[in-house]
Write an enzyme that holds these catalytic residues in place. Structure first.
Site, PDB file in Angstrom:
ATOM      1  N   ASP A  46      48.751  32.505  45.690  1.00  0.00           N
ATOM      2  CA  ASP A  46      48.044  32.667  44.422  1.00  0.00           C
ATOM      3  C   ASP A  46      47.509  34.089  44.309  1.00  0.00           C
ATOM      4  OD1 ASP A  46      46.760  31.277  42.000  1.00  0.00           O
ATOM      5  OD2 ASP A  46      45.097  32.349  42.928  1.00  0.00           O
ATOM      6  N   TYR A  51      43.189  41.148  41.642  1.00  0.00           N
ATOM      7  CA  TYR A  51      42.911  41.202  43.083  1.00  0.00           C
ATOM      8  C   TYR A  51      43.329  42.535  43.701  1.00  0.00           C
ATOM      9  CZ  TYR A  51      42.543  36.133  42.304  1.00  0.00           C
ATOM     10  OH  TYR A  51      42.211  34.899  41.805  1.00  0.00           O
ATOM     11  N   LYS A  80      48.609  36.244  37.740  1.00  0.00           N
ATOM     12  CA  LYS A  80      47.837  36.025  36.506  1.00  0.00           C
ATOM     13  C   LYS A  80      47.748  37.271  35.630  1.00  0.00           C
ATOM     14  CE  LYS A  80      44.911  33.050  39.341  1.00  0.00           C
ATOM     15  NZ  LYS A  80      44.761  33.772  40.614  1.00  0.00           N
ATOM     16  N   HIS A 113      44.516  34.492  33.095  1.00  0.00           N
ATOM     17  CA  HIS A 113      43.410  34.396  34.066  1.00  0.00           C
ATOM     18  C   HIS A 113      42.133  33.813  33.431  1.00  0.00           C
ATOM     19  CE1 HIS A 113      42.047  36.460  38.045  1.00  0.00           C
ATOM     20  NE2 HIS A 113      41.352  35.353  37.836  1.00  0.00           N
TER      21      HIS A 113
HETATM   22  P1  NAD Z   1      37.709  29.580  49.217  1.00  0.00           P
HETATM   23  O1  NAD Z   1      36.936  28.421  48.680  1.00  0.00           O
HETATM   24  O2  NAD Z   1      39.105  29.433  49.615  1.00  0.00           O
HETATM   25  O3  NAD Z   1      36.852  30.198  50.417  1.00  0.00           O
HETATM   26  C1  NAD Z   1      37.248  31.317  51.088  1.00  0.00           C
HETATM   27  C2  NAD Z   1      36.208  31.608  52.168  1.00  0.00           C
HETATM   28  O4  NAD Z   1      36.131  30.517  53.078  1.00  0.00           O
HETATM   29  C3  NAD Z   1      36.589  32.812  52.985  1.00  0.00           C
HETATM   30  O5  NAD Z   1      35.408  33.552  53.208  1.00  0.00           O
HETATM   31  C4  NAD Z   1      37.106  32.251  54.282  1.00  0.00           C
HETATM   32  O6  NAD Z   1      36.854  33.078  55.381  1.00  0.00           O
HETATM   33  C5  NAD Z   1      36.349  30.955  54.407  1.00  0.00           C
HETATM   34  N1  NAD Z   1      37.144  29.929  55.096  1.00  0.00           N
HETATM   35  C6  NAD Z   1      38.450  29.638  54.883  1.00  0.00           C
HETATM   36  N2  NAD Z   1      38.838  28.617  55.680  1.00  0.00           N
HETATM   37  C7  NAD Z   1      37.762  28.265  56.430  1.00  0.00           C
HETATM   38  C8  NAD Z   1      37.564  27.293  57.427  1.00  0.00           C
HETATM   39  N3  NAD Z   1      38.531  26.479  57.809  1.00  0.00           N
HETATM   40  N4  NAD Z   1      36.322  27.195  57.953  1.00  0.00           N
HETATM   41  C9  NAD Z   1      35.328  28.007  57.560  1.00  0.00           C
HETATM   42  N5  NAD Z   1      35.464  28.965  56.620  1.00  0.00           N
HETATM   43  C10 NAD Z   1      36.677  29.097  56.052  1.00  0.00           C
HETATM   44  O7  NAD Z   1      37.502  30.667  48.178  1.00  0.00           O
HETATM   45  P2  NAD Z   1      38.038  31.489  47.015  1.00  0.00           P
HETATM   46  O8  NAD Z   1      38.638  32.733  47.570  1.00  0.00           O
HETATM   47  O9  NAD Z   1      36.901  31.551  46.086  1.00  0.00           O
HETATM   48  O10 NAD Z   1      39.157  30.630  46.308  1.00  0.00           O
HETATM   49  C11 NAD Z   1      40.460  30.501  46.820  1.00  0.00           C
HETATM   50  C12 NAD Z   1      41.476  31.209  45.943  1.00  0.00           C
HETATM   51  O11 NAD Z   1      41.353  30.755  44.597  1.00  0.00           O
HETATM   52  C13 NAD Z   1      41.296  32.736  45.817  1.00  0.00           C
HETATM   53  O12 NAD Z   1      41.768  33.422  46.944  1.00  0.00           O
HETATM   54  C14 NAD Z   1      42.097  33.005  44.560  1.00  0.00           C
HETATM   55  O13 NAD Z   1      43.476  33.022  44.848  1.00  0.00           O
HETATM   56  C15 NAD Z   1      41.748  31.785  43.704  1.00  0.00           C
HETATM   57  N6  NAD Z   1      40.647  32.030  42.732  1.00  0.00           N
HETATM   58  C16 NAD Z   1      40.940  32.018  41.403  1.00  0.00           C
HETATM   59  C17 NAD Z   1      39.944  32.252  40.472  1.00  0.00           C
HETATM   60  C18 NAD Z   1      40.283  32.240  38.997  1.00  0.00           C
HETATM   61  O14 NAD Z   1      39.453  32.702  38.191  1.00  0.00           O
HETATM   62  N7  NAD Z   1      41.410  31.717  38.616  1.00  0.00           N
HETATM   63  C19 NAD Z   1      38.627  32.495  40.895  1.00  0.00           C
HETATM   64  C20 NAD Z   1      38.348  32.479  42.261  1.00  0.00           C
HETATM   65  C21 NAD Z   1      39.356  32.239  43.183  1.00  0.00           C
END
Ligand code: NAD
Length: 321
Positions: A46, A51, A80, A113
């Site tokens: 994604d 980004y 996006k 997005h």
């Molecule tokens: P996420 O909920 O995936 O959390 C990521 C965080 O959790 C990181 O700091 C990582 O180190 C930690 N983490 C990952 N696995 C773990 C584990 N097993 N134990 C403990 N900690 C762990 O967060 P995100 O990045 O907010 O969302 C995921 C993806 O969603 C993004 O990378 C992006 O691709 C997408 N996204 C899209 C939008 C949008 O507006 N469409 C907004 C935010 C994120």
């Protein structure tokens, strides 16, 4: 490590329910991280213009294909359209720039997005452009109607450049409007979903329109600690007592419980991690299930708490009100 899929409307493409999120993947790490994630079994990536790492992500994908880890057709690449490129003349050039940066012939799923048309910023002024124009301190809107933007997205499908198109951060009103004129229905809606914000009615209604849901920020506040007050003050979901005790009972990690909870609702997830062990365990959510009692307990965590809200970043934009 097998991944389950959902079948998208119109194209019939199979989209993995488990993917890898690329937000905050640092440029210097991106190529290797994507390569490692493919090795771990991830097939969906994604991405987004916003980004700022599509060149390096593309290099990781290219290397994995070259080394025979995976074939292009086994991957599902999502990216996006950024807010500053909603005008009908800007959608195609923005898409083409991203497609070239990723080094791909086609994109599997191209999402809008945010339903927020912002003033155009040329590539040579700032890329990625972010929320403000160059030298501005406030967001500035552009009169770019969504029906024109969507029509350009549809042309990407008709020309075989995007296999599927979809939306992100749209609410029911915005989707209802889109459904009145679209030729190709959105294949997916990507929104924030976690136990503090389960979005039950949105999910049910959107799924009933044959639009699949992808959850972002499955772990809740973690990604927003450096960005918003709510991100800093909310109890980390990964340390929540209820989630931890379910994890202990199931002999799983809290992260796996949060991901499995979404998948059991037919929702795709896209966690991001830079650690190989976490990458592997996050992916391992298909061979076990939660009990009804666990799900009831998780339901009690609903606080209607949204972290990715332009308003809480200080922009004058209550998008979800
Ligand atoms: P996420 O909920 O995936 O959390 C990521 C965080 O959790 C990181 O700091 C990582 O180190 C930690 N983490 C990952 N696995 C773990 C584990 N097993 N134990 C403990 N900690 C762990 O967060 P995100 O990045 O907010 O969302 C995921 C993806 O969603 C993004 O990378 C992006 O691709 C997408 N996204 C899209 C939008 C949008 O507006 N469409 C907004 C935010 C994120």
């Amino acid at each position: 490590m097998s991944t389950q899929h959902v079948t998208l409307n119109r194209s019939g493409d199979k989209m993995p329910l488990m993917g890898f999120g690329c937000w905050k993947v640092e440029n210097k790490d991106a190529e290797q991280l994507i390569y490692d994630a493919i090795k771990c079994g991830y097939r969906l990536f994604d991405n987004a213009c916003d980004y700022g790492n599509e060149v390096e992500i593309g290099r990781g994908i290219a290397r994995a294909i070259k080394d025979g880890l995976v074939k292009r057709e086994e991957l599902f690449v999502v990216t996006k359209l950024w807010n500053t490129f909603h005008s009908k003349d800007h959608v195609r050039p923005a898409f083409e720039k991203q497609r070239k940066e990723l080094g791909l012939d086609y994109i599997d799923l191209y999402l809008i997005h945010f339903p927020v048309p912002l003033k155009y910023v040329a590539f040579d002024q700032a890329y990625p452009p972010g929320w403000y124009g160059v030298g501005q301190k406030k967001i500035q809107f552009e009169r770019a109607p969504m029906h024109e933007c969507w029509s350009e997205m549809e042309k990407l499908v008709d020309d075989g450049l995007a296999r599927n198109i979809g939306i992100s951060n749209f609410n029911v009103q915005a989707i209802l409007d889109l459904l009145t004129y679209c030729k190709h229905k959105p294949a997916t809606l990507q929104v924030e979903i976690h136990p503090y914000l389960p979005q039950k009615r949105l999910v049910e209604w959107v799924q009933a329109q044959e639009i699949h849901i992808t959850a972002y920020s499955s772990f809740g506040p973690g990604s927003y600690v450096s960005l918003t007050d709510d991100g800093r003050s909310a109890e980390p979901l990964l340390q929540n007592d209820a989630i931890s005790s379910i994890a202990q009972k199931k002999n799983k990690t809290p992260a796996q419980v949060l991901l499995r909870w979404a998948i059991e609702r037919g929702i795709a997830v896209i966690p991001k991690s830079s650690h190989e062990e976490r990458m592997k365990s996050n992916h391992d959510v298909f061979s076990w299930s939660l009990d009804d009692d666990d799900k009831k307990q998780i339901e009690t965590l609903n606080k209607g708490l949204r972290f990715n809200n332009p308003d809480s970043y200080g922009f004058d934009l209550p998008l979800f009100s």
